[in-house]
Design an enzyme around this catalytic site. Structure first.
Site, PDB file in Angstrom:
ATOM      1  N   GLU A  61       0.851  -1.205   0.000  1.00 29.27           N
ATOM      2  CA  GLU A  61       0.000   0.000   0.000  1.00 29.27           C
ATOM      3  C   GLU A  61       0.875   1.240   0.000  1.00 29.27           C
ATOM      4  O   GLU A  61       0.838   2.042  -0.921  1.00 29.27           O
ATOM      5  CB  GLU A  61      -0.936  -0.011   1.213  1.00 29.27           C
ATOM      6  CG  GLU A  61      -1.861   1.195   1.270  1.00 29.27           C
ATOM      7  CD  GLU A  61      -2.753   1.193   2.504  1.00 29.27           C
ATOM      8  OE1 GLU A  61      -3.442   2.214   2.715  1.00 29.27           O
ATOM      9  OE2 GLU A  61      -2.755   0.204   3.243  1.00 29.27           O
TER      10      GLU A  61
ATOM     11  N   HIS B 298       4.541  -0.893   7.709  1.00 26.43           N
ATOM     12  CA  HIS B 298       3.493  -0.757   6.711  1.00 26.43           C
ATOM     13  C   HIS B 298       3.201   0.726   6.553  1.00 26.43           C
ATOM     14  O   HIS B 298       3.454   1.507   7.481  1.00 26.43           O
ATOM     15  CB  HIS B 298       2.221  -1.493   7.151  1.00 26.43           C
ATOM     16  CG  HIS B 298       1.167  -1.558   6.095  1.00 26.43           C
ATOM     17  ND1 HIS B 298      -0.062  -0.935   6.224  1.00 26.43           N
ATOM     18  CD2 HIS B 298       1.164  -2.169   4.881  1.00 26.43           C
ATOM     19  CE1 HIS B 298      -0.784  -1.174   5.130  1.00 26.43           C
ATOM     20  NE2 HIS B 298      -0.069  -1.912   4.295  1.00 26.43           N
TER      21      HIS B 298
ATOM     22  N   HIS C  21      11.358  -5.848  19.552  1.00 28.95           N
ATOM     23  CA  HIS C  21      10.161  -6.678  19.527  1.00 28.95           C
ATOM     24  C   HIS C  21       8.865  -5.864  19.611  1.00 28.95           C
ATOM     25  O   HIS C  21       8.700  -5.017  20.476  1.00 28.95           O
ATOM     26  CB  HIS C  21      10.183  -7.673  20.691  1.00 28.95           C
ATOM     27  CG  HIS C  21      11.505  -8.330  20.894  1.00 28.95           C
ATOM     28  ND1 HIS C  21      12.050  -9.206  19.992  1.00 28.95           N
ATOM     29  CD2 HIS C  21      12.412  -8.218  21.899  1.00 28.95           C
ATOM     30  CE1 HIS C  21      13.230  -9.624  20.433  1.00 28.95           C
ATOM     31  NE2 HIS C  21      13.470  -9.025  21.585  1.00 28.95           N
TER      32      HIS C  21
ATOM     33  N   HIS D 209       4.895   3.024  11.036  1.00 36.93           N
ATOM     34  CA  HIS D 209       3.855   3.134  10.016  1.00 36.93           C
ATOM     35  C   HIS D 209       4.126   4.356   9.161  1.00 36.93           C
ATOM     36  O   HIS D 209       4.251   5.472   9.660  1.00 36.93           O
ATOM     37  CB  HIS D 209       2.471   3.234  10.659  1.00 36.93           C
ATOM     38  CG  HIS D 209       1.367   2.852   9.727  1.00 36.93           C
ATOM     39  ND1 HIS D 209       0.943   3.669   8.701  1.00 36.93           N
ATOM     40  CD2 HIS D 209       0.627   1.726   9.644  1.00 36.93           C
ATOM     41  CE1 HIS D 209      -0.025   3.062   8.038  1.00 36.93           C
ATOM     42  NE2 HIS D 209      -0.236   1.871   8.587  1.00 36.93           N
TER      43      HIS D 209
END
Length: 207
Positions: A56, A75, A111, A116
């Protein structure tokens, strides 16, 4: 190419299907996922259950000697509209190139961290466990302690965000404390990078 490393699908906003470009010296664990417009540099370690998804927000770059630890998510928001035009507010620019997410050299994403896009994490940064970075830039040699959050602000170089602190304005980012000689996490990233580079080498030798 293994099943966990695959091209992005063609969509209404992106007519091009791209396979990830991964250095032969990087290691992608079989339980990690790398999809689409992603480039990964030398000796990068991508650990189990990490998700690097360039389907995306395009493109995602992870530069040399960085590590993407267990359950980390990378992302980004849509960077191309339905007419094929770039959505500038969802992109970042580094050295004249546009990205959804840019991760520099010797960066540790610990972790369950989430970066984003649009976002930049420059060189030699430690991004602690369960942190969140969005619409932000993290300057070189900085530390985000566990559960820190940076949204819509640019953290200057050589600063740290204390554990659990949420930064949502440039004023707060500019007021962050500088890393000092006795700061407990001053050398953490060096140690973590060294370990993960060796792990990438070790896993690749075992293949």
């Amino acid at each position: 190419m293994p099943e966990n490393v695959e091209a992005n699908p063609v969509t209404s906003w992106n007519p091009e299907s791209k396979h990830p470009e991964i250095s032969e010296t990087a290691y992608i664990h079989p339980q990690a996922t790398v999809i689409g417009a992603v480039s990964i540099g030398e000796k990068v370690m991508v650990a189990p259950y990490a998700s690097v998804r360039g389907d995306e927000g395009l493109d995602i770059r992870i530069d040399d000697h960085s590590n993407v630890q267990d359950a980390v998510i990378l992302h980004g928001r849509q960077t191309i509209d339905q007419n094929g035009n770039p959505i500038k507010e969802n992109q970042v620019e580094v050295d004249g190139e546009n990205y959804s997410i840019y991760i520099g050299k010797r960066v540790s994403l610990a972790h369950q961290a989430q970066v984003h896009g649009p976002a930049i994490v420059f060189d030699n940064v430690f991004v602690g466990m369960q942190t969140f970075v969005y619409k932000a830039t993290i300057g070189k040699n900085s530390v985000l302690e566990p559960k820190a959050c940076v949204i819509g602000a640019n953290v200057p170089e050589n600063r740290y965000v204390p554990s659990g602190v949420v930064i949502t304005s440039q004023e707060d980012a500019d007021a962050l404390p500088e890393i000092y000689e006795g700061y407990p996490f001053r050398h953490t990233n060096d140690e973590v990078v060294e370990v993960n580079v060796e792990l990438a080498d070790g896993y690749n030798q075992r293949k």
